[in-house]
Write a protein that holds these residues in place. Structure first.
Motif, PDB file in Angstrom:
ATOM      1  N   UNK A 167      60.704  40.384  40.714  1.00 43.35           N
ATOM      2  CA  UNK A 167      61.635  40.826  41.235  1.00 43.35           C
ATOM      3  C   UNK A 167      62.515  42.485  41.081  1.00 43.35           C
ATOM      4  N   UNK A 168      61.718  42.425  39.579  1.00 40.28           N
ATOM      5  CA  UNK A 168      62.289  44.254  39.301  1.00 40.28           C
ATOM      6  C   UNK A 168      61.054  44.400  39.782  1.00 40.28           C
ATOM      7  N   UNK A 169      59.925  43.989  39.588  1.00 44.69           N
ATOM      8  CA  UNK A 169      59.013  44.803  40.390  1.00 44.69           C
ATOM      9  C   UNK A 169      58.635  45.474  41.985  1.00 44.69           C
ATOM     10  N   UNK A 179      59.741  48.854  45.806  1.00 43.98           N
ATOM     11  CA  UNK A 179      60.541  48.852  47.530  1.00 43.98           C
ATOM     12  C   UNK A 179      61.432  49.535  47.508  1.00 43.98           C
ATOM     13  N   UNK A 180      62.738  49.586  46.874  1.00 45.89           N
ATOM     14  CA  UNK A 180      63.743  49.760  46.805  1.00 45.89           C
ATOM     15  C   UNK A 180      64.331  51.494  46.753  1.00 45.89           C
ATOM     16  N   UNK A 184      67.948  43.327  48.489  1.00 44.09           N
ATOM     17  CA  UNK A 184      68.161  43.890  48.157  1.00 44.09           C
ATOM     18  C   UNK A 184      69.170  43.650  46.340  1.00 44.09           C
ATOM     19  N   UNK A 185      70.281  42.432  47.179  1.00 48.54           N
ATOM     20  CA  UNK A 185      70.843  42.600  46.125  1.00 48.54           C
ATOM     21  C   UNK A 185      69.989  41.133  44.884  1.00 48.54           C
ATOM     22  N   UNK A 186      69.273  39.931  45.805  1.00 49.66           N
ATOM     23  CA  UNK A 186      67.957  39.763  45.768  1.00 49.66           C
ATOM     24  C   UNK A 186      67.397  39.651  44.016  1.00 49.66           C
ATOM     25  N   UNK A 187      66.851  41.207  44.436  1.00 49.36           N
ATOM     26  CA  UNK A 187      65.532  41.095  43.349  1.00 49.36           C
ATOM     27  C   UNK A 187      66.726  42.213  42.257  1.00 49.36           C
TER      28      UNK A 187
END
Lengths: 371, 288, 305
Positions: free
Chosen positions: B96-98, B103-104, C27-30
């Motif tokens: 998830x951190x990757x 991506x964001x 976004x919140x999920x990651x």
């Protein structure tokens, strides 16, 4: 006739920059429609709006007569062949083609049947279990198209899919794409910066520049009857002069170039005396003769331009060979080398004469941003 | 100095000898450990008293082999439990951190990235004591205020796993990020275009692409957790993982059963290595 | 296809907001796992540790804020000496690791070819598939009084009785270098690998000798790898507890051992926190200085993974 794809006054802005500026188009069912333009003209933004990857700032898109407003990309009846094809490297050929059918939750046996059928149609019947990297460039191309066609989309979008291929294969694929389109009968929307791709394959071509459509027409229209100086300059080769209108009678013009050449030209849009003009003539419209003294030096009727010059260099390129001719006024003009001169040892520096009809010499108001 | 550039023979010879010597230096301690696992003596040292497998299978004192040594077996089980938990958490959070960093775009992304790297530059001992102090204070506060006995926050396997996770997650993030960075986004768009929902596009296209990195980071995480000492030492309770059990024995001086355990661990690592090579090979076909 | 049948009813703004909402949700999920991880096991515990280190015991269960834990640490020469000794030995071990490892990395990256290259690289990694504990254990078996080396020296007649080679600074250095060699060689190999052979050949071609080429072409190119390797190795050395304790024995005087004894043996958390914080600041300061001096960034060296 029903339109498979329609765009109405489509606009896409990124802050102050407008990538697509009021584009409208209608693509009839079963036709091959191309959008031709230089890189950065907004054609990719237009394509991505149709596919649903970006949201238009204003305007509307209809596919198969249905508005696409608020429809996410995965629910649109338009499929896309990506620039680098985007075949899934972790799946084999059959799984790539079956991907969309699996997402629809189709039964396995039915998927296998349809995948088999489409593989047969693209002449890759035995390639189902192959890995993507075992395919040649042309085969990948066909798989990418089949992956979309198996979903029976209303519109197939193609985003410069031939860009990555080498020249020879590209020429071959042009013909093959056109055949595939005939075979499937699906509406193709093709974007490219390569004019020969657009001209060879399309029923209709839209020339796009700076976010707008300059002209929409058949390939013949664009080539022989360009509506704007941009189209005249972008589609096909042409020589271009800047000058000023010195006399005008109807669409017949006389234009003096900045180098002092007096040209007979035909106005595409009305041009008044004294107006600044851009004048275009195609290399194949220019006839080259050896000025051997025997021929009549100036049978110049009112509708032919005749100039004397010297052959500066011969650029051999088979059927596309060019003679570069330096006119007395200093202009360097490329003309198609006539076959009868090709074989002769016409020396560089030889005196020649060029002729081109006023009807083939098109004048536009200057200031249009020709490429 | 290159193969294409001629060098004096003596120099070339000396260089090769140095490289050979280096690999001897790397190998000798391990070979010594392994060899003494089979010495029929009560001490892992010379003289050689003959070959035996007692340090693996021996069941009677003083020669209690690894498979009959309760403390060591329990340490092994504890280590496995911790390693599985740490690996699962690290790979999950690493993934998830990757995605977060690849991506964001968001405010304070640069600061967040530095914070993500921070566990690598904080000594493991300090990671250990900071988590120990923090969780113990929470447990104390809960006890004082509500009379709650939060045993999970006292030194023990959960805290060990948490302490290891704190920096192994960074390593997992880096491994997964570097593969995600190479991913061609148009593959995901193609999946959407062919009718996949955004979630299905990630499950059917992106995650299979990431598989080699996920497997690789899981192996690295497992190994690092299993081998970890510095952080573990600070957080360990009455139930000790294998490294701590071995450390205690080593300080006291022990029978060659420790050598046997070491050989066992080497074999385990070799197995993991084999799995990783196979995963890499499996990944190669699908990678480019 | 379950798209809205009457698109006009849904309005133009709705889908865009829907897309933005979905994106915010993802976004919140990651972001949440990252935030929980960094906040709960890194940031808050570190801040708490700092706060703890500033707490002075003024009576039973009564505390006040103050720098006493730090003044006590720096007032006691034993502690200061231990810190200095730990830093100096860590730096020396790092330097030695670089000097020993560089030719090996160069050999693997530039001279070995094909299978030999893969074999060398893999065997370089091999010892590190085994626990640090096992590696140190190996050195203990070699260096101790009844160990192999002592026997060997006796056998060769160089010494009369058993010699204790364990529990001294050299043993600690040998162990540290051995333990962290991998973390120097791997980044070095990967940067040297990206050095174009033609640059080295051009260096010779233009008249440089081996030393000049090494100094002016190879080392500048390998700098990011050298810095990355040196930082990781230094950090590992400074924060190491196992190797100094087992190979250096009771008088190893490693700073982490002080932290351990304050925290675990004496149960003096306030003082232990101050020790921990001093180590953290020292190591961060030295890493920062190294990055500044070499013109590298943390994410550009370690962040590459």
């Amino acid at each position: 006739m029903a339109n498979d794809l329609e765009c109405r006054a489509l606009v896409k802005s990124y802050g102050a920059f407008t990538a697509v500026n009021g584009v409208s188009l209608a693509v009839p069912k079963g036709s091959f429609f191309s959008i031709l333009g230089p890189s950065g003209c907004g054609k990719t933004s237009l394509m991505r709006m149709i596919a649903g990857f970006i949201e238009p700032t204003a305007g509307e898109i209809l596919i198969g007569g249905r508005s696409m407003r608020g429809v996410p990309p995965n629910r649109r009846p338009a499929n896309m062949v990506f620039q680098h094809l985007a075949l899934f490297p972790m799946m084999n050929v059959a799984d790539n083609i079956g991907y969309g059918l699996r997402r629809r939750g189709m039964a396995k046996a039915e998927i296998a049947r349809r995948v088999g059928a489409v593989l047969e149609r693209i002449d890759l019947a035995d390639s189902g279990p192959k890995r993507i990297d075992q395919l040649s460039g042309g085969q990948k191309q066909r798989v990418a198209i089949a992956r979309c066609m198996v979903l029976e989309p209303t519109v197939l979008l193609l985003d410069e899919p031939l860009g990555a291929l080498d020249l020879k294969l590209r020429e071959h694929m042009k013909v093959e794409l056109k055949q595939l389109q005939h075979q499937f009968g699906t509406t193709f929307v093709y974007i490219t910066h390569d004019q020969s791709e657009a001209l060879v394959m399309s029923d209709q071509v839209a020339v796009m520049n700076a976010g707008r459509f300059e002209q929409v027409g058949t390939p013949e229209d664009l080539y022989y009857r360009p509506a704007t100086p941009f189209v005249a300059g972008f589609v096909g080769d042409s020589h271009r002069w800047g000058g000023r209108v010195t006399a005008q009678a109807g669409s017949d013009l006389r234009v003096a170039t900045s180098a002092g050449l007096a040209l007979r030209a035909t106005a595409v849009v009305p041009l008044a005396e004294g107006a600044a003009a851009s004048v275009f003539v195609r290399p194949e419209a220019i006839e080259v003769r050896v000025a051997d003294g025997r021929s009549d030096p100036a049978p110049a009727s009112a509708d032919v331009n005749v100039f004397a010059g010297r052959l500066e260099s011969l650029l051999f390129n088979g059927a596309n060979s060019r003679a570069m001719i330096r006119l007395e006024r200093g202009d360097l003009i490329g003309a198609v080398l006539p076959q009868n001169l090709l074989g002769t040892r016409l020396g560089e520096g030889a005196a020649v004469e060029i002729r081109f009809a006023a009807a083939a010499t098109l004048a536009f108001p200057a200031g249009g941003d020709a490429p | 100095m290159l193969p294409s550039i001629p060098a004096p023979r003596l120099v070339t010879f000396a260089y090769r000898a140095y490289v050979a010597l280096f690999f001897v230096y790397l190998a000798v301690p391990l070979i010594v450990v392994a060899v003494f696992a089979f010495n029929d003596s009560l001490y892992p040292s010379l003289p050689w008293k003959g070959f035996t497998l007692d340090w693996f299978f021996g069941a009677s004192a003083p020669k209690i082999g690894l498979f009959h040594d309760r403390a060591i077996l329990r340490g092994l089980v504890n280590s496995l439990l911790v390693a599985f938990a740490t690996t699962a958490a690290s790979v999950l959070v690493g993934t998830t951190t990757a995605f977060l960093f690849e991506r964001y775009d968001f405010r304070f992304k640069g600061v967040c990235y530095m914070l993500m790297l921070a566990p690598l530059v904080i000594p493991g001992v300090i990671l250990g004591i900071s988590i120990l102090a923090f969780s113990s204070q929470i447990a104390n506060a809960a006890d004082d205020a509500f009379g709650l006995e939060l045993n999970a926050l006292r030194p023990g396997l959960l805290l060990v796993a948490l302490g290891q996770f704190s920096f192994i997650a960074t390593i997992a993030t880096l491994v997964i990020s570097s593969r995600l960075r190479k991913f061609d986004r148009s593959l995901e768009e193609a999946a959407l275009n062919l009718g996949a929902s955004p979630f299905m596009a990630i499950v059917t296209v992106t995650l299979p692409y990431l598989a080699p990195a996920l497997i690789g980071s899981a192996l690295v995480a497992f190994l690092m957790s299993f081998e970890n000492f510095n952080t573990t030492l600070m957080l360990v309770g009455s139930d000790a993982p294998l490294t701590i059990t071995m450390f205690d024995r080593m300080k006291q001086g022990s029978t060659p059963v420790l050598n046997a355990v070491s050989v066992f661990l080497m074999l385990g690592s070799a197995l993991l290595g084999l799995v990783s090579v196979m995963a890499q090979r499996g990944g190669k076909g699908t990678a480019e | 296809m379950n798209a809205p049948l009457n698109p006009a009813a849904s309005g133009a703004a709705a889908p865009r907001e829907e897309g933005a909402a979905a994106r915010r949700l993802s976004f919140i999920l990651v972001f949440a796992p990252f935030a929980l991880w960094i906040a709960l096991v890194i940031l808050v515990p570190q801040l708490n540790l700092f706060f703890l280190s500033l707490r002075e015991k003024v009576g039973p269960q009564v505390y006040a804020l103050g720098p006493r834990n730090y003044t006590e640490l720096f007032g006691e020469s034993v502690y200061v000496l231990t810190l200095v000794r730990t830093v100096v030995m860590s730096l020396l071990a790092t330097f030695a690791t670089l000097i020993i490892g560089f030719p090996i990395a160069y050999y693997i990256a530039k001279i070995a070819r094909g299978r030999a290259r893969t074999m060398l690289f893999m065997s370089c990694l091999l010892p590190f598939w085994v626990s640090e504990l096992v590696r140190v254990f190996g050195w203990m078996l070699i260096l101790r009084e009844t160990g192999l080396l002592s026997r060997l020296l006796q056998g060769l007649g160089l010494v009369d009785g058993p010699v204790e080679l364990l529990y001294n600074d050299v043993a600690v250095m040998v162990g540290l270098i051995y333990t962290s060699m991998l973390f120097m060689v791997v980044p070095l190999v990967s940067t040297l690998d990206s050095l174009d052979d033609a640059l080295v050949e051009a260096g010779y071609d233009l008249g440089g000798n081996g030393f000049v080429v090494l100094w002016e072409i190879v080392i500048p190119h390998a700098k990011p790898g050298i810095v990355a390797g040196a930082i990781i190795v230094f950090m590992l050395n400074l924060g190491n507890y196992l190797t100094p304790t087992l190979l250096g024995g009771k008088n190893s005087q490693w700073f982490t051992a002080q932290i351990y004894s304050q925290f675990i043996t004496r149960f003096n958390w306030e003082s232990g926190s101050a020790f921990g914080f001093v180590l953290l600041v020292t190591s961060s300061l030295i890493v920062w200085l190294a990055l500044r001096a070499s013109g590298q960034t943390l994410s550009g060296t370690i962040g590459k993974g």
